[in-house]
Design an enzyme around this catalytic site. Structure first.
Site, short mmCIF file in Angstrom:
data_model
loop_
_atom_site.label_atom_id
_atom_site.label_comp_id
_atom_site.label_asym_id
_atom_site.label_seq_id
_atom_site.Cartn_x
_atom_site.Cartn_y
_atom_site.Cartn_z
N ASP A 47 0.82 -1.01 -0.03
CA ASP A 47 0.12 0.02 -0.03
C ASP A 47 0.91 1.22 -0.08
OD1 ASP A 47 0.86 0.76 2.48
OD2 ASP A 47 -0.93 -0.67 3.44
N TYR A 75 9.88 -8.42 5.90
CA TYR A 75 9.71 -7.00 6.25
C TYR A 75 10.72 -6.40 7.32
CZ TYR A 75 5.04 -7.67 3.77
OH TYR A 75 4.17 -8.14 3.02
N ASP A 89 -1.58 2.39 11.76
CA ASP A 89 -0.29 3.21 11.34
C ASP A 89 -0.20 4.49 11.58
OD1 ASP A 89 -1.53 4.42 9.45
OD2 ASP A 89 -1.14 2.96 7.88
N ARG A 181 1.11 -4.65 10.48
CA ARG A 181 0.11 -3.62 11.31
C ARG A 181 -0.24 -4.34 12.60
NH1 ARG A 181 0.20 -1.56 6.42
NH2 ARG A 181 0.63 0.48 6.16
#
Length: 307
Positions: A47, A75, A89, A181
């Protein structure tokens, strides 16, 4: 009416370093136009608030994108302690702030140990999953919350790389479908202070790692094209089979190549008995993917035209 120009017929994969602020599709279209490619697609969406590895497939390489959907991802993520937002976030609306207790490496490691291995994870509302035909993030923006089923996720590696009084940085290697997240939020809850993602960057996907392979930013590609012309960009394109290193390789004998290319099963000594595998001609030309049938013959499953 003039026929629309299709662009160049090129095949292969570019390891693109997607910047912040662009959706995966926006990044794809900018790279496609730069290469003047007739056909392009990407594997594994990122994203706009995340950066990093976005493989861009050209031409026939778009046909293997589905084989990468199950690929592991890696990640590097930085979490901000003491805050919760509606999106998980820093771009979301703050819904709670809490005091951060003293947290040392031992305390953090004890918490991280709860999330390593196989866990159940509930997808966040701010995700691209659909509910009754509508994306969850669309419902979330309308202030709606719906029930989501938990998913089984494998976190193969969660390594603490940095820790301060306000933030922590992790390297996370996970199976498909993991929401980083949500992981950060869950870690924050386990620490009794909450946490949100401050920075998220994908550094690995399937066979590729930004630690080992060369990735290209948009400005890198623009410089190459400006200095050597559009054809000079072709040197950064990886072959299609570079995406498929997790599959075993089988080299056919010369008499088997033509039947396979015409879609006919053949007997291949020592072919794997389960799963798909890569098929090569005797001259190492990549032909496509194959699978052994119940009668022991190797059948072509996904073939590529001679390049």
């Amino acid at each position: 009416m003039a026929r629309k120009r299709r662009g160049r017929e090129i095949n292969g994969i570019v390891l693109f370093d997607k910047p912040l602020g662009l959706s995966s599709n926006q990044a794809l279209q900018r790279v496609r136009r730069l290469f003047d490619a007739a056909k392009a697609g990407h594997t594994g969406s990122l994203d706009p608030a995340a950066s990093g590895l976005l493989p861009v497939c050209f031409g026939q390489a778009t046909r293997i994108s589905g084989l990468l959907l199950d690929a592991d991802k890696t990640y590097r993520v930085t979490g901000r302690l003491g805050t919760r937002t509606d999106s998980g976030d820093l771009e979301g609306e703050v819904i709670e702030t809490r005091e951060v207790p003293p947290i040392d490496n031992d305390a953090m490691e004890a918490v991280l140990g709860r999330f390593r291995g196989r866990v159940e994870q509930v997808p966040p509302m701010y995700s691209a999953l659909k509910h009754e035909g509508k994306r969850l993030y669309e419902l979330a923006r309308e202030g709606k919350t719906v029930e989501r089923k938990a998913r089984t996720i494998d976190f193969h590696e969660i390594t603490l790389e940095a820790l301060s009084s306000t933030e922590f940085t992790l390297r996370v290697h996970s199976s498909k479908g993991a929401y980083i997240r949500t992981l950060v939020e869950d870690i924050g809850e386990a620490l009794s202070c909450g946490a949100v993602v401050a920075e998220l960057r994908r550094i690995g996907l399937g066979p590729w790692s930004m630690d080992e392979q060369t990735t290209y930013r948009l400005e890198d590609l623009e410089t190459i094209a400006a200095e050597g012309g559009i054809e000079s960009l072709d040197r950064v394109i990886l072959p299609i089979d570079s995406a498929l290193g997790a599959y075993p390789a089988v080299v056919l004998d010369a008499t088997s190549v033509t039947p396979i290319r015409h879609g006919h099963p053949v007997f291949v000594p020592n072919a794997p008995q389960t799963g798909w595998f890569r098929l090569y001609a005797p001259d190492d030309l990549f032909l496509g993917m194959g699978e052994v049938l119940d009668d022991g013959r190797t059948a072509p499953r996904r073939l590529f035209a001679a390049l």
